[in-house]
Enzyme design. Structure first.
Site, PDB file in Angstrom:
ATOM      1  N   SER B  46       0.878  -1.171   0.000  1.00  0.00           N
ATOM      2  CA  SER B  46       0.000   0.000   0.000  1.00  0.00           C
ATOM      3  C   SER B  46       0.914   1.219   0.000  1.00  0.00           C
ATOM      4  CB  SER B  46      -0.901  -0.004   1.240  1.00  0.00           C
ATOM      5  OG  SER B  46      -1.888   1.001   1.110  1.00  0.00           O
ATOM      6  N   GLU B  47       0.696   2.134  -0.960  1.00  0.00           N
ATOM      7  CA  GLU B  47       1.704   3.180  -1.180  1.00  0.00           C
ATOM      8  C   GLU B  47       1.831   4.166  -0.012  1.00  0.00           C
ATOM      9  OE1 GLU B  47      -0.959   2.694  -3.092  1.00  0.00           O
ATOM     10  OE2 GLU B  47      -1.835   4.576  -3.823  1.00  0.00           O
ATOM     11  N   ASN B  48       0.853   4.184   0.890  1.00  0.00           N
ATOM     12  CA  ASN B  48       1.014   5.059   2.052  1.00  0.00           C
ATOM     13  C   ASN B  48       1.938   4.446   3.107  1.00  0.00           C
ATOM     14  OD1 ASN B  48      -1.184   3.199   2.408  1.00  0.00           O
ATOM     15  ND2 ASN B  48      -1.692   4.274   4.290  1.00  0.00           N
TER      16      ASN B  48
END
Lengths: 226, 217
Positions: B46-48
């Site tokens: 998840s890019e966060n």
């Protein structure tokens, strides 16, 4: 050692109209709400805010936008805060919000470059798109890259989970986001943190942001529902 | 409608291989996680800031410090890691994500993708999409074939690009298409539609694969 612990209002006292502020977090997860609230109370205007996104109305930088304090927003995504579009398109010139959209990975690296003494970064992201307009394209080993310039700000708002009295900080879960890079890329760095502990209580293996970057520590931050 | 989305998500899931590092976009692509074939272990990024993301958190048991890129509370699997956004996009840009699945406003026969702005109408921003499609080894566009009848698969995108020449595969309720040097190759079709209907719903000339078969379900 200099005492860095202060109230939120004391910590934002030097922020003035027209200043630039980096704000950590992703959809307000990892954004220090106590510092945002203090800035709303201080009501300084014409701010440039650098943040991953526009938060949502009532959360994160969304509060500053709702209060009309933001002149320019540099972010990667603003779609979940409908107020941004309203303020970008308003006919009242004084209220107009300028919004500069930057790919998320590019934003992270530009901030990192700003804090790491680099003259910019070369990224393949955005080549051939409108993001490339006005930017230098540099070919390295046969591949095209955009030259993206470093980014710095007058202040940074970090959100810590545990911070010791020197400013060493850890970040729980997905609150880390842009906080560690922003810690290095602003002249005045304020941490809003959930827990303040004595120096030595955080295992050096777990410190993410060194206290050398931190100018002010504000306790009383807590995990917030989005 | 839900059935169509599930059909698409289930077909996308069959593209994932054991050990793949996978990033799923918001909306329909997120549903792909519900259809991972048995015996296939993938690692969700998840890019966060998560490697090893797990399912959505149960109501009442959320950790409010852990969200996915769609701002939903999620869990993490054993062996997971959290990291900052620069590290996250280093993983993405550096080619360490095997597959990214995302939606599109338009995609064209050269593999160009437009999914972040409709000038003058909708300016949500690109978020992490530009980095993801440039960096991931395989880019799958998962979407409904048309926007209420209007073509989304085109000879040439009209909207501003997210990136040029990046899309490898397009999976819709009508079929499975691969973007090749020659154009869009239809490899699988949904027998609920005729080939004529699929071509009619497509704004680019489809190349029919000599090995054309029914869409895997």
């Amino acid at each position: 050692m200099k005492n860095k612990i202060m109230t939120a209002d004391e910590a934002v006292a030097t922020i003035k109209d027209g200043d630039s502020i980096m704000v950590g977090g992703f959809m307000a997860c990892g954004t220090p709400e106590i510092l945002i609230d203090a800035l709303v109370r201080k009501n300084v205007r014409h701010l440039t805010i650098i943040c991953n996104d526009a938060g949502v109305p009532g959360r994160g930088v969304g509060k500053l936008i709702s209060n009309g304090q933001v002149k320019k927003l540099i972010a990667s995504h603003v779609g979940l805060n409908p107020e941004v579009a309203q303020r970008m398109n308003t006919d009242v010139e004084a209220d107009k919000l300028e919004c500069i959209l930057v790919p998320q990975g590019t934003l992270a690296e530009r901030v990192r470059a700003g804090g790491a003494g680099l003259g910019g970064i070369l990224t393949p992201t955005g080549v051939g798109t409108i993001v490339a307009e006005g930017k230098q394209v540099i070919s390295v080993q046969g591949r095209d890259y955009l030259l993206e310039e470093p980014l710095r700000a007058d202040h940074a708002f970090l959100r810590g989970s545990v911070t010791d009295k020197f400013g060493n900080t850890t970040y729980n879960g997905t609150t880390r986001t842009f906080n560690p890079m922003m810690a290095t890329a602003a002249d005045n760095v304020i941490v809003g943190t959930c827990e303040i502990v004595e120096i030595g209580e955080i295992d050096p293996n777990h410190v993410v942001t060194s206290g050398i970057f931190v100018d002010a520590i504000v306790g009383g931050e807590k995990p917030w529902q989005i | 409608m839900a059935d169509i989305k599930e059909l698409i998500a289930a077909r996308v899931a069959k593209e994932l291989k054991d050990g793949d590092v996978v990033n799923l976009g918001i909306g329909l692509p997120t549903m792909v996680a519900n259809f991972i074939p048995e015996g296939v272990d993938v690692v969700f990024q998840s890019e966060n800031g998560i490697m090893g993301m797990g399912p959505a958190a149960e109501k009442g048991r959320e950790d409010v410090d852990i969200i996915n890129a769609g701002a939903q509370y999620v869990t993490v699997n054993q062996g997971a890691m959290f990291f900052d956004s620069a590290t996250s996009f280093g993983i993405i840009r550096g080619g360490h994500v095997d597959v990214t699945v995302l939606g599109a406003l338009e995609v064209d026969q050269c593999g160009n993708l437009s999914n972040w702005i409709v000038p003058g109408k909708m300016v949500p921003g690109m978020g992490g999409a530009m980095d993801l499609v440039v960096g991931a080894k395989k880019v799958i566009v998962a979407m409904q074939h048309t926007q209420k009848g209007a073509h989304k698969i085109l000879g040439e995108c009209m909207l501003p690009y997210t990136a040029v020449g990046v899309v490898d595969m397009i999976i819709t309720e009508m079929g499975v298409m691969e973007v090749t040097k020659e154009g869009i190759l239809l490899k699988e079709y949904n027998p609920d539609y005729t080939l004529e209907q699929i071509q009619e719903a497509t704004g680019a000339q489809l190349i029919i694969s000599p090995d054309l078969r029914e869409m895997e379900r």
